[in-house]
Design an enzyme around this catalytic site. Structure first.
Site, PDB file in Angstrom:
ATOM      1  N   TRP A 244     -22.528  -8.963   5.709  1.00 49.08           N
ATOM      2  CA  TRP A 244     -21.697  -8.135   4.824  1.00 49.08           C
ATOM      3  C   TRP A 244     -20.594  -8.982   4.195  1.00 49.08           C
ATOM      4  O   TRP A 244     -20.294  -8.834   3.006  1.00 49.08           O
ATOM      5  CB  TRP A 244     -21.124  -6.951   5.597  1.00 49.08           C
ATOM      6  CG  TRP A 244     -22.073  -5.792   5.664  1.00 49.08           C
ATOM      7  CD1 TRP A 244     -23.437  -5.850   5.600  1.00 49.08           C
ATOM      8  CD2 TRP A 244     -21.739  -4.409   5.793  1.00 49.08           C
ATOM      9  NE1 TRP A 244     -23.975  -4.594   5.688  1.00 49.08           N
ATOM     10  CE2 TRP A 244     -22.952  -3.693   5.811  1.00 49.08           C
ATOM     11  CE3 TRP A 244     -20.547  -3.722   5.926  1.00 49.08           C
ATOM     12  CZ2 TRP A 244     -22.998  -2.297   5.930  1.00 49.08           C
ATOM     13  CZ3 TRP A 244     -20.580  -2.334   6.050  1.00 49.08           C
ATOM     14  CH2 TRP A 244     -21.793  -1.630   6.047  1.00 49.08           C
TER      15      TRP A 244
ATOM     16  N   GLY B 155     -22.448 -11.697   9.906  1.00 48.69           N
ATOM     17  CA  GLY B 155     -21.715 -12.104   8.718  1.00 48.69           C
ATOM     18  C   GLY B 155     -22.342 -11.759   7.386  1.00 48.69           C
ATOM     19  O   GLY B 155     -21.819 -12.142   6.341  1.00 48.69           O
TER      20      GLY B 155
ATOM     21  N   ASP C 213     -19.966  -2.463   9.852  1.00 50.75           N
ATOM     22  CA  ASP C 213     -21.364  -2.277  10.246  1.00 50.75           C
ATOM     23  C   ASP C 213     -21.474  -2.299  11.770  1.00 50.75           C
ATOM     24  O   ASP C 213     -22.532  -2.568  12.323  1.00 50.75           O
ATOM     25  CB  ASP C 213     -22.226  -3.384   9.616  1.00 50.75           C
ATOM     26  CG  ASP C 213     -23.715  -3.076   9.699  1.00 50.75           C
ATOM     27  OD1 ASP C 213     -24.084  -1.884   9.622  1.00 50.75           O
ATOM     28  OD2 ASP C 213     -24.517  -4.019   9.834  1.00 50.75           O
TER      29      ASP C 213
ATOM     30  N   ASP D  11     -10.079  -8.736  19.260  1.00 43.10           N
ATOM     31  CA  ASP D  11     -10.148  -7.278  19.196  1.00 43.10           C
ATOM     32  C   ASP D  11      -9.080  -6.784  18.221  1.00 43.10           C
ATOM     33  O   ASP D  11      -7.883  -6.998  18.441  1.00 43.10           O
ATOM     34  CB  ASP D  11      -9.900  -6.707  20.593  1.00 43.10           C
ATOM     35  CG  ASP D  11     -10.140  -5.211  20.679  1.00 43.10           C
ATOM     36  OD1 ASP D  11     -10.024  -4.522  19.647  1.00 43.10           O
ATOM     37  OD2 ASP D  11     -10.431  -4.724  21.785  1.00 43.10           O
TER      38      ASP D  11
ATOM     39  N   ASP E 119     -14.082 -10.017  14.439  1.00 44.05           N
ATOM     40  CA  ASP E 119     -15.070  -9.653  15.456  1.00 44.05           C
ATOM     41  C   ASP E 119     -14.642 -10.235  16.792  1.00 44.05           C
ATOM     42  O   ASP E 119     -13.988 -11.279  16.834  1.00 44.05           O
ATOM     43  CB  ASP E 119     -16.465 -10.164  15.082  1.00 44.05           C
ATOM     44  CG  ASP E 119     -17.567  -9.347  15.748  1.00 44.05           C
ATOM     45  OD1 ASP E 119     -17.641  -9.340  17.000  1.00 44.05           O
ATOM     46  OD2 ASP E 119     -18.353  -8.703  15.033  1.00 44.05           O
TER      47      ASP E 119
ATOM     48  N   LYS F 251     -20.764   2.447   9.500  1.00 50.94           N
ATOM     49  CA  LYS F 251     -22.101   2.849   9.944  1.00 50.94           C
ATOM     50  C   LYS F 251     -21.977   3.954  10.979  1.00 50.94           C
ATOM     51  O   LYS F 251     -21.098   3.927  11.841  1.00 50.94           O
ATOM     52  CB  LYS F 251     -22.854   1.665  10.539  1.00 50.94           C
ATOM     53  CG  LYS F 251     -24.209   2.068  11.126  1.00 50.94           C
ATOM     54  CD  LYS F 251     -25.179   0.926  11.181  1.00 50.94           C
ATOM     55  CE  LYS F 251     -24.818  -0.096  12.229  1.00 50.94           C
ATOM     56  NZ  LYS F 251     -25.844  -1.167  12.288  1.00 50.94           N
TER      57      LYS F 251
END
Length: 220
Positions: free
Chosen positions: A62, A60, A133, A108, A92, A173
């Site tokens: 970010w 969490g 990320d 999802d 998430d 990322k």
């Protein structure tokens, strides 16, 4: 024995990491917050009034940084409700501890039920910024790992194509190595502006880098 030495060395580096200490001092759940902070300061991604979606948000940090950036007035404590000028939605598969002013959806984001929840929260607005990320569990097998990394980037690209506004941005990322150039090309196919970012908060030994795409290209 070698594994124990590696774990001991990693723990020593982690404990003495200035970004780890800073995260503990400033209340962030992970040092990764400073990677986003540095990129945001360079590219001015997060602005008042935005709709921001954080894909793969756990733990969490970010979302915490984005929330603090949008906090109204002097209210900067990410654990206290204070109101923000904007909307932050975190998604998430894993559970995440609550963050003030951040709406969390567990599930999802490829599934229709999860997307339905997101679309209900966003309403008629489109998303200004998608941040991710996410990283796969790496096996050490280059080809397999490259495929997993590319798959996550593909998911973020597809999500952005469907939900991002025309002048929006996507930050993900990635890792230098096999498959990296293919991911960059996919970004160039979808965005007018593409840049790679390697923040100072990334560990020196890490091959991670972040790819930023801005301004969606109109479908042909």
């Amino acid at each position: 024995m070698a594994k124990n030495k590696f774990n001991t060395a990693w723990l020593h580096d982690h404990i003495n990491d200035p970004y780890v200490k800073m995260a503990q001092r400033e209340g962030y759940r992970a040092r990764a917050a400073y990677k986003l902070k540095e990129i945001d300061e360079q590219d001015r991604l997060i602005r008042p009034g935005q709709v921001i979606v954080d894909l793969g948000s756990v733990p969490g940090s970010w979302s915490q940084y984005a929330r603090n950036k949008l906090a109204k007035g002097a209210q900067r404590d990410a654990e206290r409700e204070g109101g923000i000028d904007g909307t932050i939605i975190a998604l998430d598969i894993l559970p995440m501890e609550p963050i003030a002013d951040v709406t969390f959806i567990q599930g999802d984001f490829r599934e229709d039920t999860v997307l339905g929840q997101l679309e209900e929260l966003v309403g008629e607005r489109q998303v200004d910024l998608v941040i991710s990320d996410m990283a796969p569990n790496l096996s050490g097998v280059a080809v397999a790992d490259a495929a997993r990394i590319e798959h996550l980037c593909d998911l973020a690209l597809e999500f952005s194509q469907n939900h991002l506004k025309q002048d929006g941005a996507l930050l993900v990322k990635c890792f230098h190595g096999s498959g990296y150039s293919q991911i960059v090309e996919k970004f160039k196919h979808q965005f007018k502006v593409v840049a790679a970012r390697k923040p100072k908060a990334s560990r020196d030994k890490s091959s991670e880098t972040f790819i930023l795409g801005k301004h969606l290209k109109r479908p042909a």
